[in-house]
Write a protein that holds these residues in place. Structure first.
Motif, PDB file in Angstrom:
ATOM      1  N   ILE A   1       0.856  -1.182   0.000  1.00  0.00           N
ATOM      2  CA  ILE A   1       0.000   0.000   0.000  1.00  0.00           C
ATOM      3  C   ILE A   1       0.895   1.237   0.000  1.00  0.00           C
ATOM      4  N   LYS A   2       0.529   2.236  -0.759  1.00  0.00           N
ATOM      5  CA  LYS A   2       1.355   3.426  -0.886  1.00  0.00           C
ATOM      6  C   LYS A   2       1.351   4.239   0.411  1.00  0.00           C
ATOM      7  N   ALA A   3       2.483   4.856   0.699  1.00  0.00           N
ATOM      8  CA  ALA A   3       2.593   5.701   1.892  1.00  0.00           C
ATOM      9  C   ALA A   3       1.589   6.850   1.837  1.00  0.00           C
TER      10      ALA A   3
ATOM     11  N   MET B   1      -3.294   7.317   9.021  1.00  0.00           N
ATOM     12  CA  MET B   1      -2.592   6.248   9.719  1.00  0.00           C
ATOM     13  C   MET B   1      -1.084   6.303   9.523  1.00  0.00           C
ATOM     14  N   LYS B   2      -0.571   7.461   9.205  1.00  0.00           N
ATOM     15  CA  LYS B   2       0.874   7.588   9.027  1.00  0.00           C
ATOM     16  C   LYS B   2       1.593   7.196  10.319  1.00  0.00           C
ATOM     17  N   GLY B   3       2.595   6.325  10.193  1.00  0.00           N
ATOM     18  CA  GLY B   3       3.369   5.891  11.351  1.00  0.00           C
ATOM     19  C   GLY B   3       2.813   4.690  12.079  1.00  0.00           C
TER      20      GLY B   3
ATOM     21  N   LYS C   1       7.178   0.456  -2.389  1.00  0.00           N
ATOM     22  CA  LYS C   1       8.290   1.304  -2.789  1.00  0.00           C
ATOM     23  C   LYS C   1       7.844   2.263  -3.891  1.00  0.00           C
ATOM     24  N   PRO C   2       8.340   3.510  -3.862  1.00  0.00           N
ATOM     25  CA  PRO C   2       8.021   4.442  -4.953  1.00  0.00           C
ATOM     26  C   PRO C   2       8.440   3.831  -6.284  1.00  0.00           C
ATOM     27  N   ASP C   3       7.778   4.248  -7.361  1.00  0.00           N
ATOM     28  CA  ASP C   3       8.058   3.704  -8.684  1.00  0.00           C
ATOM     29  C   ASP C   3       9.518   3.830  -9.065  1.00  0.00           C
TER      30      ASP C   3
END
Length: 540
Positions: free
Chosen positions: A513-515, A523-525, A533-535
């Protein structure tokens, strides 16, 4: 392999028989249906046809005797006015603002189309070329298309033309159609109409608007259109400068509906209801039950409930199954298509294109037997005859949504049944005030749930589909975390169990799932996510 957080409670009550007497009520007292007085239509009554020849909700009056034009009469296929049509016709023809409470499937579309068209016909010489004279707002694309088709039939012998503006279609094509084709009556969903008003050149065409209709007003608000409606009202001409008639139709009269009433209708509007006491309370004639199972067995329980209905109704079994999200609806439809011995499977949700949804709607509507899997896009508006059972698998967003969905069965005096399937951590829903008052009984225990059939079918479902359903589940249930009394960490753990053990997602880790998506969920953290991972960091 089960996930459960103990909760409890269920409602209780009793069923009541329908009283066939059906007085029509209207009142000039705002927000006070109790002060209603009888409406006395003046056009002639026809002889009453045998009960077997008429569906419930039809009156004794015929269109042949109604005070409407021959052009309209020629476009109407029915002989008798429905109750809501008989109760509102004279008031509508007189140009009164109306607040109308009526069930879907009782002829309310014609109840607002007929006076609207008749009033346009009488003002025809004053209508300006290129102007939209009537605006009808609908909560869903499907309902908008249905209204348009009924309008085309009514307008067959009139010079007026109807068009639609709905999401899921090409906006530029709509703009070109508005420029090139006549449009006297526009049927629109709020979001798309607002796009045209803010980014197109449609606003000047409402300069001489004669009629404004809000259909399924409670559903418009359930879908979060209140702000859009306020913006739309602000862009329409002032009623003090350009007088118009406004009609608002709704099955329920919530506080939110009354807020819209105050903005859309004149203060001297008339309230009309054709609901009997038991119709105002759907639960009075729909048998309701709740089945609490581990979430891992929710789909298996759904299959067992469907087979119960097939045993009872045979080839007349017609079922609607609702899920919390479009993604979970898609997964369920895919799973059940892989199970042998079921009636035709239909699927409607927001992830499907408009053309696919419309086709599925029509096919299910015409089917003698079938199963329609749906998210809330089809909970109201479309009239599907013959539905014998409504299953709600997973927690509804509100008591109103639960009742709206339940209203898809027991139409026109027929009987119906509703089954709510919950996991134990969802049982708080049954303890909410509006739900606890409903006669929701415990469903009988079902032994030997067909879990192996479900698991075998799930193993064939695409991994990407499962990952999307996982993310949608997390987003939906995040809104209930406080009521479920779970922490963000616990919610992520539940979502991960849902993906790995219930959806049978294959892999060493949970679906990525993307950050950014995690952040948007607030729900960050929070630990437990498999952050994608980023593209630009993925191996090529």
């Amino acid at each position: 392999m089960s996930t459960s957080i103990p909760r409890g409670g269920r409602g209780a009550g009793r069923a009541a028989r329908r009283n066939h007497s059906r007085p029509y009520h209207a009142s000039t007292t705002r927000n006070s249906p109790a002060a209603a007085v009888a409406v006395k239509p003046t056009f002639a009554a026809a002889s009453i046809p045998p009960a077997d020849d008429r569906q419930r909700h039809f009156s004794e009056r015929t269109f042949a005797d109604a005070p409407i034009s021959q052009a309209s009469k020629s476009g109407i296929k029915h002989q008798y006015l429905s109750d809501v049509q008989a109760a509102t016709l004279e008031l509508g023809l007189a140009g009164k603002d109306l607040l109308v409470q009526a069930k879907t499937g009782t002829g309310k579309t014609m109840a607002f189309l007929l006076p609207t068209v008749e009033r346009l016909a009488k003002q025809q010489q004053h209508l300006q070329k290129g102007q939209i004279s009537a605006l009808i707002l609908s909560p869903t694309r499907e309902l908008a298309i249905q209204i348009e088709e009924e309008a085309k039939t009514l307008l067959a012998h009139h010079p007026f033309r109807v068009q639609h503006a709905i999401g899921g279609t090409n906006m530029k094509s709509e703009m070109n159609r508005f420029k090139n084709d006549r449009c006297d009556i526009l049927i629109a969903t709020p979001g798309r109409l607002l796009d045209h008003l803010e980014n197109g050149d449609l606003q000047p065409r409402f300069a001489n608007l004669k009629s404004l209709i809000l259909d399924e007003a409670d559903r418009l608000l359930d879908q979060g259109f209140l702000n859009d409606l306020k913006k739309i009202f602000a862009k329409l001409p002032s009623r003090s400068e350009v007088p118009r008639q406004a009609m608002l139709f709704s099955a329920t009269m919530s506080t939110e509906v009354k807020q819209v009433v105050n903005k859309a209708l004149n203060s001297n509007y008339e309230f009309v209801t054709t609901l009997t006491a038991e119709e105002a309370n759907t639960h009075e004639h729909v048998h309701q039950s709740v089945l609490t199972v581990p979430i891992s067995k929710s789909l298996a329980a759904t299959l067992a409930i469907l087979r119960e209905d097939f045993e009872t109704h045979g080839e007349a079994s017609k079922v609607m199954v609702f899920f919390p999200t479009a993604r979970s609806t898609g997964v369920a439809a895919e799973v059940f298509r892989k199970i042998k011995g079921l009636p035709p499977i239909f699927e409607i949700h927001s992830r499907k294109s408009q053309s696919v949804r419309s086709k599925a709607s029509e096919e299910f509507k015409d089917a003698k037997s079938g199963i329609l899997f749906s998210s809330d896009v089809a909970a109201r508006g479309m009239d599907f005859p013959g539905v014998t059972l409504v299953v709600q698998a997973g927690i509804p967003s509100s008591a109103e949504q639960y009742i709206h969905r339940l209203g898809r069965t027991a139409r026109a005096g027929a009987s119906g049944r509703g089954v709510l399937i919950l996991a134990s951590f969802e049982n708080f829903f049954l303890q909410q005030k509006d739900v606890a008052a409903l006669p929701i009984h415990a469903h009988r225990s079902i032994h030997d749930l067909p879990t192996e059939e479900i698991d075998t079918a799930l193993d064939i479902v695409d991994q990407t589909t499962k990952a999307q359903a996982y993310q949608a589940w997390l987003g939906y249930y995040a809104g209930f975390a406080k009521k479920m009394d779970v922490t963000p960490v616990q919610l992520v753990e539940m979502a991960n169990t849902y993906a790995m053990e219930i959806l049978r997602y294959k892999g060493d880790q949970t679906p990525p799932i993307k950050a950014k998506t995690v952040g948007m969920m607030g729900m960050k953290g929070v630990p437990g996510f498999n952050i994608a991972k980023p593209d630009n960091e993925r191996p090529r």
